[in-house]
Design a protein around this motif. Structure first.
Motif, PDB file in Angstrom:
ATOM      1  N   GLU A 230       0.930  -1.104  -0.103  1.00 18.76           N
ATOM      2  CA  GLU A 230      -0.062   0.070  -0.089  1.00 18.76           C
ATOM      3  C   GLU A 230       0.910   1.422   0.016  1.00 18.76           C
ATOM      4  OE1 GLU A 230      -4.044  -1.936   2.239  1.00 18.76           O
ATOM      5  OE2 GLU A 230      -2.417  -0.815   3.355  1.00 18.76           O
ATOM      6  N   ILE A 231       2.008   1.409   0.862  1.00 22.05           N
ATOM      7  CA  ILE A 231       2.891   2.402   0.958  1.00 22.05           C
ATOM      8  C   ILE A 231       3.482   2.675  -0.539  1.00 22.05           C
ATOM      9  CG2 ILE A 231       5.016   3.296   1.684  1.00 22.05           C
ATOM     10  CD1 ILE A 231       4.112   1.896   4.487  1.00 22.05           C
ATOM     11  N   CYS A 232       3.932   1.693  -1.115  1.00 24.69           N
ATOM     12  CA  CYS A 232       4.485   1.783  -2.488  1.00 24.69           C
ATOM     13  C   CYS A 232       3.697   2.163  -3.567  1.00 24.69           C
ATOM     14  CB  CYS A 232       5.224   0.189  -2.785  1.00 24.69           C
ATOM     15  SG  CYS A 232       6.663  -0.153  -1.984  1.00 24.69           S
ATOM     16  N   ILE A 233       2.417   1.639  -3.555  1.00 29.86           N
ATOM     17  CA  ILE A 233       1.190   2.148  -4.280  1.00 29.86           C
ATOM     18  C   ILE A 233       1.009   3.775  -3.974  1.00 29.86           C
ATOM     19  CG2 ILE A 233      -1.162   2.011  -5.012  1.00 29.86           C
ATOM     20  CD1 ILE A 233      -0.801  -1.143  -4.405  1.00 29.86           C
ATOM     21  N   GLU A 234       0.770   4.189  -3.112  1.00 32.57           N
ATOM     22  CA  GLU A 234       0.733   5.483  -2.521  1.00 32.57           C
ATOM     23  C   GLU A 234       1.746   6.413  -3.065  1.00 32.57           C
ATOM     24  OE1 GLU A 234       0.163   5.907   1.699  1.00 32.57           O
ATOM     25  OE2 GLU A 234      -1.578   4.581   1.585  1.00 32.57           O
ATOM     26  N   LYS A 235       2.792   5.668  -3.027  1.00 29.33           N
ATOM     27  CA  LYS A 235       4.281   6.754  -3.540  1.00 29.33           C
ATOM     28  C   LYS A 235       4.494   6.521  -5.155  1.00 29.33           C
ATOM     29  CE  LYS A 235       6.165   7.297   0.555  1.00 29.33           C
ATOM     30  NZ  LYS A 235       6.626   8.417   1.365  1.00 29.33           N
ATOM     31  N   GLY A 236       3.568   5.843  -5.810  1.00 30.75           N
ATOM     32  CA  GLY A 236       3.713   5.856  -7.302  1.00 30.75           C
ATOM     33  C   GLY A 236       4.799   5.022  -7.716  1.00 30.75           C
TER      34      GLY A 236
END
Length: 133
Positions: free
Chosen positions: A54-60
């Motif tokens: 989820e963090i990696c997705i949020e960061k793009g």
């Protein structure tokens, strides 16, 4: 390529749990200690993976290489199968999230190579306990 080291830990089984996430890439380092409440160690390992995704997705981030010292999680992701049906919803969520990347890798590493994520997970357990006292 972004490198993501993850670890889940529990103080007791079940007990207060936490996720440790250590992200290296693009010249920066991120550290996350996420309290998870009370759960079993294996559940904490899956939640660490999900939170990191989820963090990696949020960061793009588009290309990610994950490392875990949990053989249970690495084998479940590799085979897209889990023996204990209680973990099925967690595995399904992780597979769904991992599909959002252009490239996603997950590799098992020995605990000795995962010390940063382990320390972050242990810190998250203490943060967890702090919320309840």
């Amino acid at each position: 390529m972004i490198e993501v080291y993850i670890d889940g830990a529990s103080a007791g089984n079940p007990g207060p749990s936490g996720a440790g996430i250590f992200i290296k890439g693009s010249g920066s380092v991120e550290r996350h200690s996420i309290p998870l409440g009370t759960m079993e160690n294996h559940e904490a390992e899956y939640h660490a993976l999900i939170k990191a995704l989820e963090i990696c997705i949020e960061k793009g981030y588009r290309t990610v290489s994950f490392r875990t010292d949990s053989q249970l999680v690495s084998q479940a992701i590799e085979k897209e199968f889990v023996k204990n049906k209680r973990y099925s919803p967690l595995l399904e969520k992780a597979i769904e999230l991992s599909g959002k990347f252009d490239l996603f890798f997950l590799k098992w590493i020995p605990g000795s190579e995962n010390k940063s994520a382990d320390e972050l997970a242990r810190r998250a357990i203490r943060l967890n306990e702090g919320e309840h006292s």
